[in-house]
Design an enzyme around this catalytic site. Structure first.
Site, PDB file in Angstrom:
ATOM      1  N   SER A  38       0.563  -1.129   0.016  1.00 44.80           N
ATOM      2  CA  SER A  38       0.123  -0.019   0.068  1.00 44.80           C
ATOM      3  C   SER A  38       0.905   1.275  -0.031  1.00 44.80           C
ATOM      4  O   SER A  38       1.733   1.451   0.715  1.00 44.80           O
ATOM      5  CB  SER A  38      -0.878  -0.101   1.470  1.00 44.80           C
TER       6      SER A  38
ATOM      7  N   LYS B 228      -1.207  -0.965  -4.311  1.00 46.08           N
ATOM      8  CA  LYS B 228      -2.469  -0.326  -3.959  1.00 46.08           C
ATOM      9  C   LYS B 228      -1.827   1.380  -3.830  1.00 46.08           C
ATOM     10  O   LYS B 228      -1.129   1.612  -3.188  1.00 46.08           O
ATOM     11  CB  LYS B 228      -2.923  -0.770  -2.510  1.00 46.08           C
TER      12      LYS B 228
ATOM     13  N   LYS C 250      -3.003   4.941  -2.819  1.00 48.76           N
ATOM     14  CA  LYS C 250      -4.014   5.996  -2.058  1.00 48.76           C
ATOM     15  C   LYS C 250      -4.480   6.875  -3.028  1.00 48.76           C
ATOM     16  O   LYS C 250      -3.744   7.522  -3.479  1.00 48.76           O
ATOM     17  CB  LYS C 250      -3.350   6.378  -0.658  1.00 48.76           C
TER      18      LYS C 250
ATOM     19  N   ASP D 106      -7.324   2.817  -3.193  1.00 47.11           N
ATOM     20  CA  ASP D 106      -8.032   2.836  -1.950  1.00 47.11           C
ATOM     21  C   ASP D 106      -8.334   4.432  -1.313  1.00 47.11           C
ATOM     22  O   ASP D 106      -7.211   5.215  -1.353  1.00 47.11           O
ATOM     23  CB  ASP D 106      -7.171   2.427  -0.784  1.00 47.11           C
TER      24      ASP D 106
ATOM     25  N   GLU E 268     -11.098   0.472  -3.232  1.00 43.09           N
ATOM     26  CA  GLU E 268     -11.274   0.121  -1.718  1.00 43.09           C
ATOM     27  C   GLU E 268     -12.050   1.364  -1.080  1.00 43.09           C
ATOM     28  O   GLU E 268     -11.568   2.362  -1.424  1.00 43.09           O
ATOM     29  CB  GLU E 268      -9.996  -0.208  -1.032  1.00 43.09           C
TER      30      GLU E 268
ATOM     31  N   ASP F  19     -13.611  -1.711   3.267  1.00 43.38           N
ATOM     32  CA  ASP F  19     -12.733  -1.851   4.576  1.00 43.38           C
ATOM     33  C   ASP F  19     -13.306  -1.227   5.750  1.00 43.38           C
ATOM     34  O   ASP F  19     -13.967  -1.851   6.523  1.00 43.38           O
ATOM     35  CB  ASP F  19     -11.399  -0.942   4.242  1.00 43.38           C
TER      36      ASP F  19
ATOM     37  N   LYS G 117      -9.631  -6.835   8.395  1.00 39.60           N
ATOM     38  CA  LYS G 117      -8.552  -6.436   9.351  1.00 39.60           C
ATOM     39  C   LYS G 117      -8.854  -7.015  10.673  1.00 39.60           C
ATOM     40  O   LYS G 117     -10.169  -6.448  11.054  1.00 39.60           O
ATOM     41  CB  LYS G 117      -8.473  -4.892   9.378  1.00 39.60           C
TER      42      LYS G 117
ATOM     43  N   GLY H 184      -3.905  -3.796   6.121  1.00 39.64           N
ATOM     44  CA  GLY H 184      -2.804  -3.563   7.202  1.00 39.64           C
ATOM     45  C   GLY H 184      -3.017  -2.160   7.904  1.00 39.64           C
ATOM     46  O   GLY H 184      -4.113  -1.513   7.436  1.00 39.64           O
TER      47      GLY H 184
HETATM   48  O1  OSB Z   1      -7.220   1.804   4.575  1.00 38.21           O
HETATM   49  O2  OSB Z   1      -5.942   0.012   4.567  1.00 38.21           O
HETATM   50  C1  OSB Z   1      -6.227   1.315   5.116  1.00 38.21           C
HETATM   51  C2  OSB Z   1      -3.169   2.324   7.147  1.00 38.21           C
HETATM   52  C3  OSB Z   1      -3.605   2.968   7.859  1.00 38.21           C
HETATM   53  C4  OSB Z   1      -5.035   2.923   8.223  1.00 38.21           C
HETATM   54  C5  OSB Z   1      -5.711   2.506   6.846  1.00 38.21           C
HETATM   55  C6  OSB Z   1      -4.982   1.924   5.827  1.00 38.21           C
HETATM   56  C7  OSB Z   1      -3.769   2.029   5.758  1.00 38.21           C
HETATM   57  C8  OSB Z   1      -2.828   1.194   4.729  1.00 38.21           C
HETATM   58  C9  OSB Z   1      -1.704   0.836   4.959  1.00 38.21           C
HETATM   59  O3  OSB Z   1      -3.527   1.123   3.667  1.00 38.21           O
HETATM   60  C10 OSB Z   1      -1.528  -0.699   5.002  1.00 38.21           C
HETATM   61  C11 OSB Z   1      -0.334  -1.091   5.760  1.00 38.21           C
HETATM   62  O4  OSB Z   1       0.728  -1.056   5.037  1.00 38.21           O
HETATM   63  O5  OSB Z   1      -0.290  -1.569   6.903  1.00 38.21           O
HETATM   64 MG    MG Z   2      -8.496   0.667   3.425  1.00 37.68          MG
END
Ligand code: OSB
Ligand code: MG
Length: 374
Positions: free
Chosen positions: A136, A162, A164, A189, A214, A239, A263, A291
């Site tokens: 991510s 992924k 953001k 995402d 996402e 999510d 999660k 994550g």
């Molecule tokens: O939306 O998946 C998410 C990190 C912090 C809060 C929300 C998210 C995330 C990530 C990072 O996308 C995932 C990771 O590398 O741990």
């Molecule tokens: Mg997410």
């Protein structure tokens, strides 16, 4: 299982590089480790709540209160627990506070697996010998910066990328990355940053061959997502909106998504994660493990749950070195060509590094159960 002591350890780790999402920038992570000290072993759980309630309503502070005042007393008062699944029922009357529940339940699962001398993934019913992972990538200053970062991770062999997105930083960057990397597995995402007014934007994303989008809409929504999904070709993955098996059932029935990100912290623990996994499998809905920028301890739990068979899409469980200067486990989590082998030692399968745990501890509380004298 005898519990002789519970340790709540507040920790802080600095990220190697800032991580930006639509809800904010993180430069470090405050989190809590829960230790359950049994007769022969220590079970470890990680609480993924952050310092601020930006992703969900929980924080390190609310979690500490909930653990100390409600969840730990409930656990210590409960006699004759045979299996960690029972903690799910034990905590059910207490509404939400899922990250607090998951931290304590996760430590219990680890202790249970260690006392039974089996790896956690085996205790959970996992069927894989290795897992596939993606990465991510946070929002960057420029497309040029992003392309360099993507290239690095693609070369390392991560199974999917992924990206953001947030309003003003979406279609252009997705198009830019797709143009440069026509064949990679890629997804976006939004972390809840859009509304149904943005439907035309999502239709444009349909041309980019995204694996999924996402959580495009509100963090607590499944109705608008059910309106958006039939309007676009890309699969929606939820999510933030999914906190329980019940939520997953409703979202799937409404057609709000075609994929679910599981999660452990968000859904209240490994048992609930397993139940969501099983239900999604029965409905033909693939899942993957999300994550929360975990330390090695939470990362090890994520690796274990991903061993279940319907985790068919690569998760966000990247290598320790992608996040931390030094991780608090030994060995650190390493990723080879997008693959993590499942550990074979009992419990979470990675040994906490006590010296590094101490180094990054910012506060500690020990709870010793009072033995009732008869
Ligand atoms: O939306 O998946 C998410 C990190 C912090 C809060 C929300 C998210 C995330 C990530 C990072 O996308 C995932 C990771 O590398 O741990
Ligand atoms: Mg997410």
């Amino acid at each position: 299982m005898e519990i002789n002591k519970i340790v709540l350890r507040k920790m802080n780790l600095e990220l190697i590089s800032p991580f930006q999402t639509s809800f904010g920038v993180q430069t470090d992570r405050d989190f809590m480790i829960v230790e359950l000290h049994g007769d022969n072993h220590i079970g470890y759980g990680e609480c993924v709540a952050s310092a601020q309630p930006l992703y969900s309503e929980e924080t390190v502070g609310t979690v500490e209160l909930m653990l100390e005042e409600i969840l730990i007393p409930a656990l210590l008062n409960k006699e004759n627990i045979q299996h960690p699944d029972e903690l799910n029922e034990l905590f059910k009357p207490f509404r939400r506070n899922n990250m607090a529940k998951a931290a304590l339940e996760g430590a219990y699962w680890d202790l249970f697996a260690k006392e039974n001398n089996i790896p956690l993934h085996e205790a959970l019913g996992g069927t894989k010998s290795q897992i596939e992972v993606g990465i991510s990538i946070g929002i960057q200053e420029s497309l040029e910066d992003l392309l360099k970062i993507v290239e690095g991770f693609v070369n390392e062999g991560y199974k999917r990328i992924k990206l953001k997105i947030k309003p003003g930083n979406d279609l252009d960057i997705l198009e830019g990355v797709r143009k440069r990397f026509p064949n990679i597995e890629m997804m976006a995402d939004a972390n809840s940053a859009y509304t149904l007014d943005d439907i035309e934007l999502f239709k444009k994303m349909d041309t980019l061959n995204l694996m999924m989008i996402e959580q495009p809409l509100a963090h607590d929504d499944i109705i608008d997502h059910a309106k958006l999904q039939p309007e676009i070709k890309s699969s929606i993955c939820l999510d933030e909106s999914i906190h329980s098996l019940e939520d997953a059932k409703k979202a799937i029935e409404l057609g709000s998504c075609k994929i679910i990100n599981i999660k452990i912290g968000r859904v209240g623990g490994l048992t609930e994660a397993k139940r969501i996994h099983d239900f999604c499998e029965s409905k033909g809905i693939p899942v993957w493990c999300g994550g929360m920028l975990e330390s090695g301890i939470g990362r090890a739990h994520n690796i274990a749950i991903t061993s279940l068979p319907n985790f068919t899409l690569p998760g966000d469980t990247a290598a320790s070195s992608r996040y931390w200067h030094e991780d608090i486990i030994s060995p650190e989590v390493t990723v080879d060509n997008g693959i993590i082998p499942l550990p074979s030692t009992p419990g979470i399968g990675y040994e906490p590094n006590i010296a590094l745990m101490e180094k990054y501890t910012t506060g500690i509380k020990e709870i010793v159960p009072r033995k009732v004298l008869s």
